[in-house]
Design a protein around this motif. Structure first.
Motif, PDB file in Angstrom:
ATOM      1  N   ASP A 154      -3.187   4.794  -2.335  1.00 13.82           N
ATOM      2  CA  ASP A 154      -4.250   5.010  -1.416  1.00 13.82           C
ATOM      3  C   ASP A 154      -4.393   6.646  -1.705  1.00 13.82           C
ATOM      4  N   PHE A 159       0.788   5.570   0.456  1.00 13.44           N
ATOM      5  CA  PHE A 159       0.015   6.871   0.334  1.00 13.44           C
ATOM      6  C   PHE A 159       1.387   8.109   0.515  1.00 13.44           C
ATOM      7  N   ARG A 217      12.156   4.848   9.510  1.00 13.50           N
ATOM      8  CA  ARG A 217      11.386   5.085   8.231  1.00 13.50           C
ATOM      9  C   ARG A 217      12.588   5.713   7.242  1.00 13.50           C
ATOM     10  N   ALA A 230       5.448   0.629   2.329  1.00  9.86           N
ATOM     11  CA  ALA A 230       6.466   1.118   1.477  1.00  9.86           C
ATOM     12  C   ALA A 230       7.334   2.005   1.987  1.00  9.86           C
ATOM     13  N   ASP A 231       7.625   2.012   3.197  1.00 10.84           N
ATOM     14  CA  ASP A 231       8.665   2.816   3.688  1.00 10.84           C
ATOM     15  C   ASP A 231      10.080   2.347   4.258  1.00 10.84           C
ATOM     16  N   ASN A 260      -8.285   8.685  -0.140  1.00  7.74           N
ATOM     17  CA  ASN A 260      -7.522   7.816   0.975  1.00  7.74           C
ATOM     18  C   ASN A 260      -8.395   7.199   1.919  1.00  7.74           C
ATOM     19  N   LYS A 313      -5.986   8.193  14.070  1.00  9.18           N
ATOM     20  CA  LYS A 313      -6.100   6.832  13.319  1.00  9.18           C
ATOM     21  C   LYS A 313      -5.717   5.676  14.303  1.00  9.18           C
ATOM     22  N   GLN A 322      11.003   0.202   6.342  1.00 11.59           N
ATOM     23  CA  GLN A 322      11.129  -0.028   7.547  1.00 11.59           C
ATOM     24  C   GLN A 322      11.576  -1.396   7.744  1.00 11.59           C
ATOM     25  N   SER A 357       5.497   9.181   9.178  1.00 14.41           N
ATOM     26  CA  SER A 357       4.519   8.184   9.425  1.00 14.41           C
ATOM     27  C   SER A 357       3.052   8.691   9.006  1.00 14.41           C
ATOM     28  N   LYS A 358       2.393   7.821   8.303  1.00 15.79           N
ATOM     29  CA  LYS A 358       1.111   8.106   7.974  1.00 15.79           C
ATOM     30  C   LYS A 358       0.074   8.234   9.258  1.00 15.79           C
ATOM     31  N   TYR A 359       0.427   7.726  10.393  1.00 19.81           N
ATOM     32  CA  TYR A 359      -0.171   7.488  11.421  1.00 19.81           C
ATOM     33  C   TYR A 359      -0.379   8.739  12.643  1.00 19.81           C
ATOM     34  N   GLU A 411       4.364   8.540  -0.748  1.00 17.26           N
ATOM     35  CA  GLU A 411       5.501   7.783  -0.603  1.00 17.26           C
ATOM     36  C   GLU A 411       6.668   8.054  -1.597  1.00 17.26           C
ATOM     37  N   GLN A 424      -4.446   2.077   5.076  1.00 16.90           N
ATOM     38  CA  GLN A 424      -3.393   1.102   4.810  1.00 16.90           C
ATOM     39  C   GLN A 424      -4.263  -0.216   4.640  1.00 16.90           C
ATOM     40  N   ARG A 482       4.576   5.568  19.276  1.00 14.48           N
ATOM     41  CA  ARG A 482       4.212   4.531  18.303  1.00 14.48           C
ATOM     42  C   ARG A 482       4.411   3.362  18.791  1.00 14.48           C
ATOM     43  N   PRO A 499       0.769  -1.171   0.105  1.00 13.36           N
ATOM     44  CA  PRO A 499       0.016  -0.060  -0.004  1.00 13.36           C
ATOM     45  C   PRO A 499       0.835   1.381  -0.154  1.00 13.36           C
TER      46      PRO A 499
HETATM   47  N1  UDP Z   1      -0.729   3.748   4.081  1.00 17.54           N
HETATM   48  C1  UDP Z   1      -1.711   3.870   3.263  1.00 17.54           C
HETATM   49  N2  UDP Z   1      -2.754   4.671   3.717  1.00 17.54           N
HETATM   50  C2  UDP Z   1      -2.642   5.354   5.121  1.00 17.54           C
HETATM   51  C3  UDP Z   1      -1.525   5.457   5.649  1.00 17.54           C
HETATM   52  C4  UDP Z   1      -0.574   4.291   5.302  1.00 17.54           C
HETATM   53  O1  UDP Z   1      -1.549   3.215   2.120  1.00 17.54           O
HETATM   54  O2  UDP Z   1      -3.793   6.062   5.153  1.00 17.54           O
HETATM   55  C5  UDP Z   1       0.693   3.323   3.752  1.00 17.54           C
HETATM   56  C6  UDP Z   1       1.978   3.588   3.874  1.00 17.54           C
HETATM   57  O3  UDP Z   1       2.356   4.380   2.463  1.00 17.54           O
HETATM   58  C7  UDP Z   1       3.087   2.855   4.198  1.00 17.54           C
HETATM   59  C8  UDP Z   1       2.342   1.644   5.155  1.00 17.54           C
HETATM   60  O4  UDP Z   1       0.655   2.112   4.828  1.00 17.54           O
HETATM   61  O5  UDP Z   1       3.320   1.978   3.131  1.00 17.54           O
HETATM   62  C9  UDP Z   1       2.389   1.944   6.562  1.00 17.54           C
HETATM   63  O6  UDP Z   1       2.377   3.601   6.761  1.00 17.54           O
HETATM   64  P1  UDP Z   1       3.416   4.063   7.911  1.00 17.54           P
HETATM   65  O7  UDP Z   1       4.730   3.615   7.671  1.00 17.54           O
HETATM   66  O8  UDP Z   1       3.178   5.488   8.031  1.00 17.54           O
HETATM   67  O9  UDP Z   1       2.813   3.578   9.103  1.00 17.54           O
HETATM   68  P2  UDP Z   1       3.837   3.294  10.708  1.00 17.54           P
HETATM   69  O10 UDP Z   1       5.160   2.572  10.171  1.00 17.54           O
HETATM   70  O11 UDP Z   1       4.134   4.550  11.217  1.00 17.54           O
HETATM   71  O12 UDP Z   1       2.904   2.452  11.371  1.00 17.54           O
END
Ligand code: UDP
Ligand code: MG
Length: 346
Positions: free
Chosen positions: A71, A40, A228, A124-125, A100, A239, A127, A233-235, A42, A103, A160, A38
């Motif tokens: 997304d 968003f 990352r 996608a990030d 949107n 959320k 990590q 972070s998209k959270y 990126e 995820q 987180r 997924p």
């Molecule tokens: N993502 C998405 N839609 C959203 C939020 C996140 O598709 O509304 C994707 C984002 O691009 C990434 C993955 O979900 O590939 C995880 O997001 P993120 O790394 O921000 O989350 P975290 O690592 O902070 O849990």
């Protein structure tokens, strides 16, 4: 003697490998592995991500497809995905939402389109390391139907990390689903698990827990977790709270039942309290109001929380009754059939 032993071990290993290879090669539509990512906003990660995933999978030597679900990105991601598709339409497929949806919904859309017999999810990030995908697949060859990555050492900020640990704890308590780290998206599933997840028509988007429920022989697998690489972070807190509620109400009625129990206990205590107060009044005792207020507020908070919880379930029932689409696809880029129409998933 030693040589003989070695040959024997080698033979066993080869036999194991060929038997295991069969597990991966039972393919329906000509692809063994589907990777779902997924994305968003990126743009900073897209290039490294695609290079590393494609490089790893090209080297691995099994047929695969790489499905990106956009997304509703508003940066350069959509254009970058189009360019990538032009370059590698032999393996890349792109599904684009009209907005949107989150995820988990994006992953679900990817699941609805997979062609492989084994499905791998990845963020996608960067990590998690794309280079570790083959490790998961090799583990699967030992006979597991779900290989769930867990982060050996997390590299997220404390908020987180602890928020996720709390959600993990809640999940284990309220759903009885035991998995080491549901927040780690580097996971591999046998196709039938994914088919079940898609079939559920669940409004809950908690895919990792749902899949765990359907797995017959899951295993946890340690994976690397890094900071990352780029972007944020998209959270946010909102959320995360949404996800927790989704999780709690999506898998059991336990929270609602627990609420009823709390309600009953408080009603019982209030009744006793009421009689005590009446008794005090009759015998002429005076008392302050502080305790009363505290009590009323406590009761109020419990009632409001209860209404909120009821609302969660009602919302789920509402969406289920309305057959509300979980997402709307704006465009799909893929080699065999090129669609450009609006598709709604129900
Ligand atoms: N993502 C998405 N839609 C959203 C939020 C996140 O598709 O509304 C994707 C984002 O691009 C990434 C993955 O979900 O590939 C995880 O997001 P993120 O790394 O921000 O989350 P975290 O690592 O902070 O849990
Ligand atoms: Mg991340």
């Amino acid at each position: 003697m030693e040589k003989k032993e070695k040959t024997k071990t080698k033979k066993v290993a080869t036999e194991k490998k060929s038997a295991a290879k069969k597990v991966l090669t039972k393919k329906k539509d000509g692809v063994e592995i589907s990777i779902v990512i997924p994305v968003f906003n990126e743009q900073e990660n897209m290039e490294a991500l695609s290079t590393r995933v494609l490089g790893t999978m090209d080297d691995y030597g099994h047929s695969y497809e790489l499905i990106f679900v956009d997304d509703g990105s508003s940066d350069k991601t959509p254009q970058m995905l189009r360019d990538l598709f032009k370059k590698r339409s032999d393996v890349v497929r792109v599904i684009s939402f009209n907005g949107n949806y989150g995820q988990y919904v994006a992953i679900l859309a990817g699941f609805e389109h997979v062609r492989g017999e084994v499905v791998v999810t990845l963020d996608a990030d960067l990590q998690n390391l794309p280079e570790e995908i083959p490790d998961l697949l090799e583990k699967m060859k030992e006979g597991y139907d779900l290989v769930g990555g867990y982060r050996k050492k997390r590299h997220d900020n404390w908020f987180r990390t602890y928020a996720s640990k709390t959600v993990n704890w809640f999940r284990a308590k309220t759903t009885g689903i035991h998995m080491r780290d549901h927040g780690c998206m580097l996971r591999a599933y046998k196709r039938y698990i994914i088919d079940e997840v898609v079939k559920t028509r669940e409004t809950s988007t908690f895919i990792t827990a749902l899949a765990q429920k359907f797995a017959g022989n899951p295993v946890d697998f340690p994976v690397t977790h890094q900071e990352r690489k780029a972007g944020d972070s998209k959270y946010n807190l909102y959320k995360l709270i949404r996800i927790t509620f989704d999780l709690m109400t999506g898998f059991s009625l336990a929270p609602l039942q627990a609420f009823t129990m709390v309600g009953m206990t408080i009603s019982f205590a209030s009744l006793i309290y009421f009689f005590v107060e009446v008794f005090k009044k009759v015998v002429g005792h005076h008392h302050g109001f502080g305790l009363h207020f505290a009590f009323v507020f406590l009761l109020l908070s419990v009632i409001i929380l209860g209404i909120g919880l009821l609302g969660e379930y009602l919302g789920r029932a509402y969406f289920a009754v309305c057959d509300h689409p979980r997402f709307v696809i704006r465009e799909i880029l893929e080699k065999s059939e090129k669609k450009s129409s609006k598709t709604k998933s129900k």
